[in-house]
Design a protein around this motif. Structure first.
Motif, PDB file in Angstrom:
ATOM      1  N   GLN A 179      -9.693  -5.390   5.339  1.00  0.00           N
ATOM      2  CA  GLN A 179      -9.802  -5.989   4.006  1.00  0.00           C
ATOM      3  C   GLN A 179     -10.998  -6.930   3.856  1.00  0.00           C
ATOM      4  OE1 GLN A 179      -5.918  -7.847   3.968  1.00  0.00           O
ATOM      5  NE2 GLN A 179      -5.070  -6.332   2.564  1.00  0.00           N
ATOM      6  N   ASN A 180     -11.409  -7.574   4.958  1.00  0.00           N
ATOM      7  CA  ASN A 180     -12.332  -8.705   4.819  1.00  0.00           C
ATOM      8  C   ASN A 180     -13.624  -8.646   5.618  1.00  0.00           C
ATOM      9  OD1 ASN A 180     -10.566 -10.724   3.209  1.00  0.00           O
ATOM     10  ND2 ASN A 180      -9.224 -10.060   4.866  1.00  0.00           N
TER      11      ASN A 180
ATOM     12  N   TYR B 224      -6.380  -7.280   8.244  1.00  0.00           N
ATOM     13  CA  TYR B 224      -7.285  -8.358   7.820  1.00  0.00           C
ATOM     14  C   TYR B 224      -8.745  -7.929   7.959  1.00  0.00           C
ATOM     15  CZ  TYR B 224      -9.626 -12.891   7.591  1.00  0.00           C
ATOM     16  OH  TYR B 224     -10.462 -13.917   7.236  1.00  0.00           O
TER      17      TYR B 224
ATOM     18  N   TYR C 140       0.853  -1.184   0.000  1.00  0.00           N
ATOM     19  CA  TYR C 140       0.000   0.000   0.000  1.00  0.00           C
ATOM     20  C   TYR C 140       0.897   1.245   0.000  1.00  0.00           C
ATOM     21  CZ  TYR C 140      -3.927  -3.065   1.013  1.00  0.00           C
ATOM     22  OH  TYR C 140      -4.885  -4.049   0.930  1.00  0.00           O
TER      23      TYR C 140
END
Length: 321
Positions: free
Chosen positions: A227-228, A224, A29
């Motif tokens: 993102q999820n 995490y 990133y």
């Protein structure tokens, strides 16, 4: 979250923010918004809004906070509640106003009641009184978490809250007056070893138990979640939409006495340990139930001894005199 997304890490120089920044950079990133306190005062709403207008962050990790151990929390009670409330109120409200796609708010395990059943589940929040010594800080963090929840329900935002357990690692605070127990013990044992002292005095009885999570594990979990996991994932199947945060812990705890002996061994201090029972212990146990997050696909990797070794090496390179 794309590799070129505009990501604002509020508090990027602290223990939490620096670990998240490092994790994001390692993942590729490249459009991170990083502002030091001299560049951007998070207590200054006008300056903060100007940043939102000019840089237009799409994702936010809200790591900035005034933090400390028992002494600092109990001594600077007004500062802890005021500054934390102001920082999170400013950032969360501006995230809504300027259409931020997702915000991750980081709280603390001290939000839970002093005598909460162990391990602490998310739904034990607000069921009984808090530990008095850190009550102002805990109330501020509860307010931030509930603010995220309220904005999600009223305005359909995607603000997710995670509640980490006791953290340690690179860029920790090793000031004996304001630090948490693990970095304070590292410094105490190191200085005692260097000065040839025969004993180290530790506050409290040594009997309270604490859970510890290495900062790199925490950062991996936060990225995490960003993102999820969305807010809608956390309310599926809930009859009453409340306490929608995620516990973020290691899954097991250790007594302060056992922790001190482990750090003593790692550092190589040969003297005696003295536990001063006239000093406060704080809450006896704070072990979190992180099964909800574990079931969503993340689990910690770094064992305590390995994490302390890494932290001590960083301390030697960056803090030790």
């Amino acid at each position: 979250m794309e590799l070129d997304s505009r990501i604002f890490i509020a508090g990027h120089r602290g223990l939490v923010g620096s670990a998240i920044t490092k994790n994001l950079q390692n993942k590729g990133y490249g459009n991170l918004i990083l502002k030091s306190r001299s560049e951007l005062d998070l207590l200054d709403f006008t300056a903060l809004e100007s940043m939102f207008q000019s840089l237009k962050p799409e994702y936010i990790f809200l790591c900035a906070a005034k933090v400390g151990g028992i002494v600092a929390n109990n001594t600077y009670r007004a500062d802890f509640i005021y500054e934390n409330l102001m920082i999170q109120n400013h950032i969360i409200s501006l995230a809504y106003k300027y259409g931020v796609k997702k915000l991750l708010f980081l709280g603390s395990s001290c939000i839970y009641p002093k005598n909460a059943p162990q391990p602490m589940q998310e739904d034990c929040l607000l069921t009984s009184p808090l530990e008095y010594t850190n009550e102002p800080y805990a109330i501020a963090k509860i307010a931030g978490m509930k603010m995220c929840e309220a904005f999600n329900l009223q305005y359909k935002t995607n603000f997710v809250s995670v509640m980490p357990t006791n953290l340690y690692g690179e860029n920790d605070n090793f000031d004996l007056e304001t630090s948490h127990v693990l970095p304070a013990l590292i410094r105490k044992f190191h200085e005692a070893k260097m000065q040839g002292k025969k004993e180290v005095v530790i506050w409290g009885s040594g009997n309270p138990r604490r859970e510890f999570l290495y900062s790199e594990d925490m950062a991996e979990a936060c990225v995490y979640v960003m993102q999820n996991i969305d807010f809608c994932d956390l309310i599926q199947g809930k009859q009453e939409i409340r306490n929608t945060h995620l516990n973020l812990g290691f899954g097991s705890d250790i007594s302060i006495r056992e922790l001190a002996l482990l750090i003593q061994e790692i550092i190589g201090f040969k003297g005696e340990l003295i536990f001063d029972s006239s000093k406060p212990d704080g809450t006896f146990q704070k072990l979190m139930d992180s099964s909800k997050l574990f079931s969503l696909g993340w689990k910690p990797k770094v064992q305590l001894a390995e994490g302390i070794n890494k932290t001590y090496k960083w301390y030697l390179q960056n803090e030790a005199e």
